[in-house]
Write a protein that holds these residues in place. Structure first.
Motif, PDB file in Angstrom:
ATOM      1  N   ASN A   1      -2.908 -11.928   2.667  1.00 46.07           N
ATOM      2  CA  ASN A   1      -1.925 -11.305   3.556  1.00 46.07           C
ATOM      3  C   ASN A   1      -1.186 -10.171   2.860  1.00 46.07           C
ATOM      4  N   GLN A   2      -0.875 -10.334   1.584  1.00 46.05           N
ATOM      5  CA  GLN A   2      -0.188  -9.268   0.846  1.00 46.05           C
ATOM      6  C   GLN A   2      -1.050  -8.015   0.736  1.00 46.05           C
ATOM      7  N   TRP A   3      -2.330  -8.203   0.399  1.00 42.45           N
ATOM      8  CA  TRP A   3      -3.227  -7.051   0.267  1.00 42.45           C
ATOM      9  C   TRP A   3      -3.472  -6.382   1.612  1.00 42.45           C
ATOM     10  N   ILE A   4      -3.654  -7.175   2.649  1.00 43.31           N
ATOM     11  CA  ILE A   4      -3.904  -6.605   3.974  1.00 43.31           C
ATOM     12  C   ILE A   4      -2.666  -5.862   4.477  1.00 43.31           C
ATOM     13  N   GLU A   5      -1.501  -6.433   4.259  1.00 44.84           N
ATOM     14  CA  GLU A   5      -0.241  -5.769   4.643  1.00 44.84           C
ATOM     15  C   GLU A   5      -0.089  -4.438   3.908  1.00 44.84           C
ATOM     16  N   LYS A   6      -0.364  -4.451   2.606  1.00 45.56           N
ATOM     17  CA  LYS A   6      -0.257  -3.219   1.813  1.00 45.56           C
ATOM     18  C   LYS A   6      -1.269  -2.186   2.296  1.00 45.56           C
TER      19      LYS A   6
ATOM     20  N   ALA B   1      -2.530  -1.857   5.289  1.00 42.19           N
ATOM     21  CA  ALA B   1      -2.071  -1.320   6.569  1.00 42.19           C
ATOM     22  C   ALA B   1      -0.949  -0.311   6.354  1.00 42.19           C
ATOM     23  N   SER B   2      -0.022  -0.624   5.459  1.00 43.35           N
ATOM     24  CA  SER B   2       1.103   0.288   5.207  1.00 43.35           C
ATOM     25  C   SER B   2       0.658   1.566   4.506  1.00 43.35           C
TER      26      SER B   2
ATOM     27  N   GLY C   1      -7.174  -2.229   7.356  1.00 39.25           N
ATOM     28  CA  GLY C   1      -5.990  -3.043   7.075  1.00 39.25           C
ATOM     29  C   GLY C   1      -5.196  -3.339   8.331  1.00 39.25           C
ATOM     30  N   ARG C   2      -5.022  -2.314   9.172  1.00 39.34           N
ATOM     31  CA  ARG C   2      -4.305  -2.534  10.435  1.00 39.34           C
ATOM     32  C   ARG C   2      -5.087  -3.486  11.337  1.00 39.34           C
TER      33      ARG C   2
ATOM     34  N   LYS D   1      -4.774  -6.960   9.881  1.00 39.88           N
ATOM     35  CA  LYS D   1      -3.383  -7.406  10.006  1.00 39.88           C
ATOM     36  C   LYS D   1      -3.103  -7.951  11.405  1.00 39.88           C
ATOM     37  N   ASN D   2      -3.758  -7.389  12.394  1.00 39.64           N
ATOM     38  CA  ASN D   2      -3.569  -7.828  13.773  1.00 39.64           C
ATOM     39  C   ASN D   2      -4.387  -9.066  14.113  1.00 39.64           C
TER      40      ASN D   2
END
Length: 87
Positions: free
Chosen positions: A49-54, A56-57, A63-64, A67-68
């Motif tokens: 989750n941390q890597w995917i969130e990063k 996406a950001s 990543g987006r 994330k969804n």
């Protein structure tokens, strides 16, 4: 494109991790997917989750997408591999 090469989850995960650590947003997304599914590494949802969130950001479309909640299942990954082998 790669259809003559045997898939290797460990090598893929290591390469995604390396690209992620160098700031590649898509590398972050795909490394996160490896972590989420335990492909080539020990499954770690928190790190995923941390890597995917990063990712996406940082602007990664993958990543987006992940994330969804749009994550490939292990069955879908195997289906994609079979299609690639049979090309």
């Amino acid at each position: 494109f790669g259809s003559h090469v045997k898939p290797d989850d460990l090598i893929a995960c290591l390469l995604f991790r390396e690209s992620a650590s160098k700031g590649c947003a898509d590398g972050m997304a795909y490394y996160g997917m490896c972590l989420a599914l335990g492909l080539g590494c020990i499954k770690d949802i928190a790190q995923a989750n941390q890597w995917i969130e990063k990712a996406a950001s940082e602007g990664s479309n993958a990543g987006r997408y992940f994330k969804n909640g749009n994550m490939y299942s292990l069955e879908e990954i195997e289906e994609i591999r079979l299609k690639m082998r049979n090309r």
